[in-house]
Design an enzyme around this catalytic site. Structure first.
Site, PDB file in Angstrom:
ATOM      1  N   GLU A  65     -50.150 -15.426  46.954  1.00 15.45           N
ATOM      2  CA  GLU A  65     -51.327 -15.976  46.272  1.00 15.45           C
ATOM      3  C   GLU A  65     -52.093 -16.946  47.172  1.00 15.45           C
ATOM      4  OE1 GLU A  65     -52.822 -15.557  43.381  1.00 15.45           O
ATOM      5  OE2 GLU A  65     -51.384 -14.808  41.907  1.00 15.45           O
TER       6      GLU A  65
ATOM      7  N   LYS B 201     -54.738 -13.234  49.891  1.00 15.68           N
ATOM      8  CA  LYS B 201     -54.275 -13.136  48.501  1.00 15.68           C
ATOM      9  C   LYS B 201     -54.023 -11.660  48.225  1.00 15.68           C
ATOM     10  CE  LYS B 201     -55.809 -13.959  43.723  1.00 15.68           C
ATOM     11  NZ  LYS B 201     -54.540 -14.378  43.170  1.00 15.68           N
TER      12      LYS B 201
ATOM     13  N   THR C  30     -51.949 -10.702  42.044  1.00 18.18           N
ATOM     14  CA  THR C  30     -52.528 -11.480  40.968  1.00 18.18           C
ATOM     15  C   THR C  30     -51.519 -11.473  39.833  1.00 18.18           C
ATOM     16  OG1 THR C  30     -54.469 -11.812  39.549  1.00 18.18           O
ATOM     17  CG2 THR C  30     -53.832  -9.525  39.974  1.00 18.18           C
TER      18      THR C  30
END
Length: 103
Positions: free
Chosen positions: A74, A21, A24
Protein backbone atom coordinates in the site's frame (compact mmCIF):
# COMPACT_ATOMS: atom_id res chain seq x y z
CA UNK A 1 -17.98 7.45 -21.88
CA UNK A 2 -17.52 4.16 -20.03
CA UNK A 3 -18.12 4.09 -16.28
CA UNK A 4 -15.23 3.30 -13.95
CA UNK A 5 -15.26 -0.11 -12.28
CA UNK A 6 -13.39 0.94 -9.14
CA UNK A 7 -12.30 4.24 -7.63
CA UNK A 8 -9.39 5.34 -5.44
CA UNK A 9 -8.87 8.52 -3.45
CA UNK A 10 -6.91 10.99 -5.56
CA UNK A 11 -4.04 10.92 -3.05
CA UNK A 12 -3.28 7.33 -4.17
CA UNK A 13 -3.22 8.04 -7.93
CA UNK A 14 0.52 8.73 -8.27
CA UNK A 15 1.47 5.65 -6.22
CA UNK A 16 -0.78 3.44 -8.36
CA UNK A 17 0.60 4.81 -11.63
CA UNK A 18 4.20 4.42 -10.38
CA UNK A 19 3.60 0.83 -9.22
CA UNK A 20 4.22 1.68 -5.55
CA UNK A 21 0.64 0.76 -4.55
CA UNK A 22 -0.22 -2.75 -5.73
CA UNK A 23 -3.13 -3.73 -3.47
CA UNK A 24 -6.32 -2.19 -2.24
CA UNK A 25 -8.26 -3.27 0.83
CA UNK A 26 -12.03 -3.01 0.49
CA UNK A 27 -15.19 -3.95 2.36
CA UNK A 28 -17.78 -6.55 1.39
CA UNK A 29 -19.47 -4.21 -1.11
CA UNK A 30 -16.40 -4.58 -3.34
CA UNK A 31 -15.66 -8.26 -2.66
CA UNK A 32 -16.92 -9.41 -6.09
CA UNK A 33 -13.72 -8.71 -8.04
CA UNK A 34 -11.90 -11.82 -9.28
CA UNK A 35 -8.40 -12.67 -10.48
CA UNK A 36 -8.11 -11.74 -14.15
CA UNK A 37 -10.70 -8.94 -14.04
CA UNK A 38 -9.62 -5.88 -16.03
CA UNK A 39 -10.95 -2.71 -14.39
CA UNK A 40 -11.23 0.93 -15.37
CA UNK A 41 -9.94 3.03 -12.48
CA UNK A 42 -11.19 6.48 -11.52
CA UNK A 43 -10.63 9.04 -8.79
CA UNK A 44 -13.18 8.89 -5.98
CA UNK A 45 -13.46 12.67 -5.80
CA UNK A 46 -14.48 13.32 -9.42
CA UNK A 47 -14.77 9.83 -10.98
CA UNK A 48 -12.16 10.87 -13.56
CA UNK A 49 -10.56 7.88 -15.30
CA UNK A 50 -6.80 7.57 -14.79
CA UNK A 51 -5.73 3.99 -15.62
CA UNK A 52 -6.70 0.38 -16.21
CA UNK A 53 -5.66 -2.41 -13.84
CA UNK A 54 -5.75 -6.18 -13.88
CA UNK A 55 -6.66 -8.04 -10.69
CA UNK A 56 -3.83 -10.52 -10.02
CA UNK A 57 -5.13 -12.07 -6.77
CA UNK A 58 -7.80 -11.67 -4.09
CA UNK A 59 -8.00 -12.76 -0.45
CA UNK A 60 -9.74 -11.97 2.81
CA UNK A 61 -8.17 -10.26 5.81
CA UNK A 62 -8.99 -8.66 9.16
CA UNK A 63 -7.49 -5.55 10.72
CA UNK A 64 -5.70 -7.80 13.22
CA UNK A 65 -4.02 -9.87 10.49
CA UNK A 66 -2.66 -6.98 8.41
CA UNK A 67 1.12 -7.29 8.02
CA UNK A 68 4.11 -5.17 7.09
CA UNK A 69 3.91 -6.75 3.63
CA UNK A 70 0.38 -5.38 3.15
CA UNK A 71 1.60 -1.97 4.28
CA UNK A 72 4.51 -2.13 1.84
CA UNK A 73 2.11 -3.03 -0.99
CA UNK A 74 0.00 0.00 0.00
CA UNK A 75 3.15 2.19 0.14
CA UNK A 76 2.68 3.15 3.80
CA UNK A 77 3.61 1.99 7.28
CA UNK A 78 1.51 -0.65 9.04
CA UNK A 79 0.34 1.94 11.58
CA UNK A 80 -0.73 4.28 8.75
CA UNK A 81 -2.50 1.45 6.92
CA UNK A 82 -4.50 0.38 9.97
CA UNK A 83 -5.54 4.00 10.59
CA UNK A 84 -6.54 4.59 6.95
CA UNK A 85 -8.64 1.40 6.84
CA UNK A 86 -10.28 2.18 10.20
CA UNK A 87 -11.06 5.75 9.04
CA UNK A 88 -12.57 4.63 5.72
CA UNK A 89 -14.48 1.67 7.19
CA UNK A 90 -15.26 2.53 10.84
CA UNK A 91 -16.41 -0.39 12.97
CA UNK A 92 -15.63 -3.02 10.33
CA UNK A 93 -13.10 -5.82 10.80
CA UNK A 94 -13.47 -8.14 7.75
CA UNK A 95 -11.93 -6.93 4.49
CA UNK A 96 -10.97 -8.06 1.01
CA UNK A 97 -7.49 -7.61 -0.45
CA UNK A 98 -7.39 -6.97 -4.19
CA UNK A 99 -3.90 -7.30 -5.67
CA UNK A 100 -3.45 -5.59 -9.04
CA UNK A 101 -1.07 -4.34 -11.70
CA UNK A 102 -1.44 -1.39 -14.06
CA UNK A 103 -1.89 -2.28 -17.70
Amino acid sequence: MQPNDITFFQRFQDDILAGRKTITIRDESESHFKTGDVLRVGRFEDDGYFCTIEVTATSTITLETLTEKHAEQENMTLTELIKVIADIYPGQTQFYVIEFKCL
